[in-house]
Design a protein around this motif. Structure first.
Motif: not given
Ligand SMILES: Nc1ncnc2c1ncn2[C@@H]1O[C@H](COP(=O)(O)OP(=O)(O)OP(=O)(O)O)[C@@H](O)[C@H]1O
Ligand SMILES: [Mg+2]
Length: 244
Positions: A15-17, A34-41, A84-86
Motif C-alpha cells: 500500500e503506497i498511498l 516526502g522522503p525517497s520512495g514514499v510515493g511522490k512521483s 520529469f525526474q531526470g
C-alpha cells in the motif's frame, strides 16, 4: 485545479498511498514533500491519469478523470506540463528539436508557429546560443531548464515538477527555483513541486503537503510548517534533507 479525493494506491500488495485527499489550486505553488520512495512521483502519475487509483477519485478542473479513456485524457494532459525526474530529454535531438518535438508531433502546428514558440522558450529559459547543441553538452541546470521550456511550450495551466532541484548544485537550484516563481508571477501558472528538499519548499511554495508512510501528515501554508509538531517534520526541519 486538481483534486485527489480519498485516493488509495497499491503496487502489488504494497500500500503506497492510504486514503489521501489533496487540493491543488490555480495560480499557486504547492509542494509535496516526502522522503525517497514514499510515493511522490506516483501522485504526479495519478494526476496525469498515467496510473489509476485502487479507490478514490481524481478531478482536474472539476472533471473526474478517474475512469477516463486514454483519448479523453489527452485533452486533460494538455492542461498540465510535466517536468520529469531526470528531465527525459531526447539525447540525439538538439535543444531546439527537443523543445519543438511535441508541438510538431502532437499539435501539428505550422513550422513558423513552432519556431516562434521555441524561440520564446529559449529566451525564457536563458538558453540563447545553445539552440543547436545536444543535451549532453549542457550542464545539469541547463538541461533542467530545457525540460521546463519543453513543458511550458504547450501553454499549460498548471505545471508539475518532479524533483526540480535534485542533483543540481546550489546556484543552479536557485536559478531553477526562481524560474518556477517567475512562471507563477508572470504567467499566472499554477505549479506542483514534488521534492525531498525542504529548502525548495521554503524558497517557492505557497503551501505544502507532507507525505509520510502513505499519509498526508501536514497540509497548510508554508509559513506554518515551522510550527508543525509531528516528529517527522520536526526531524526534517533540523536535518534539512530527507533520508529514508
Ligand atoms: N510500477 C511500479 N511497480 C511496483 N512498485 C513501484 C512502481 N513504481 C513505484 N513503485 C514503488 O512505489 C514506491 C513509491 O514510488 P515513487 O516513485 O512514487 O516514490 P518517490 O517518492 O517518487 O521516490 P523518489 O524520491 O525516490 O523519487 C517505491 O517504493 C517504489 O519502489
Ligand atoms: Mg520520485
Amino acid at each position: 485545479m486538481i483534486e485527489l479525493r480519498k485516493v488509495s494506491l497499491k503496487y502489488g500488495d504494497r500500500e503506497i498511498l492510504k486514503n489521501i485527499s489533496l487540493t491543488i489550486k490555480d495560480n499557486a505553488i504547492k509542494a509535496i514533500l516526502g522522503p525517497s520512495g514514499v510515493g511522490k512521483s506516483t501522485i504526479l502519475k495519478l494526476m496525469l491519469g498515467l496510473i489509476k487509483p485502487n479507490s478514490g477519485r481524481i478531478f482536474v478542473d472539476g472533471t473526474e478523470i478517474t475512469g477516463m479513456t486514454e483519448t479523453s485524457l489527452y485533452a486533460i494532459r494538455r492542461k498540465m506540463g510535466m517536468v520529469f525526474q531526470g528531465n527525459a530529454l531526447f539525447d540525439s535531438m538538439t535543444i531546439s528539436e527537443n523543445l519543438g518535438f511535441f508541438l510538431r508531433e502532437n499539435m501539428k502546428l505550422p513550422e513558423s508557429e513552432i519556431s516562434r514558440r521555441v524561440a520564446e522558450q529559449i529566451q525564457f529559459a536563458g538558453l540563447e546560443g545553445y539552440e543547436e547543441q545536444l543535451p549532453e553538452s549542457l550542464s545539469g541546470g541547463m538541461r533542467r531548464r530545457v525540460a521546463i521550456g519543453r513543458a511550458m511550450i504547450f501553454k499549460p495551466h498548471m505545471i508539475l515538477f518532479d524533483e526540480p532541484t535534485a542533483g543540481l548544485d546550489p546556484v543552479s537550484s536557485k536559478k531553477i527555483l526562481s524560474l518556477i516563481s517567475s512562471l507563477r508571477n508572470n504567467n499566472n501558472l499554477g505549479a506542483v513541486i514534488v521534492t525531498h528538499i525542504i529548502d525548495d519548499v521554503f524558497n517557492v511554495a505557497d503551501s505544502v503537503a507532507v507525505l509520510y508512510k502513505g499519509e498526508i501528515i501536514f497540509d497548510d501554508v508554508t509559513e506554518k510548517l515551522h510550527r508543525a509538531t509531528h516528529p517527522f517534520i520536526r526531524s526534517i526541519l533540523s536535518d534539512k534533507i530527507l533520508e529514508l
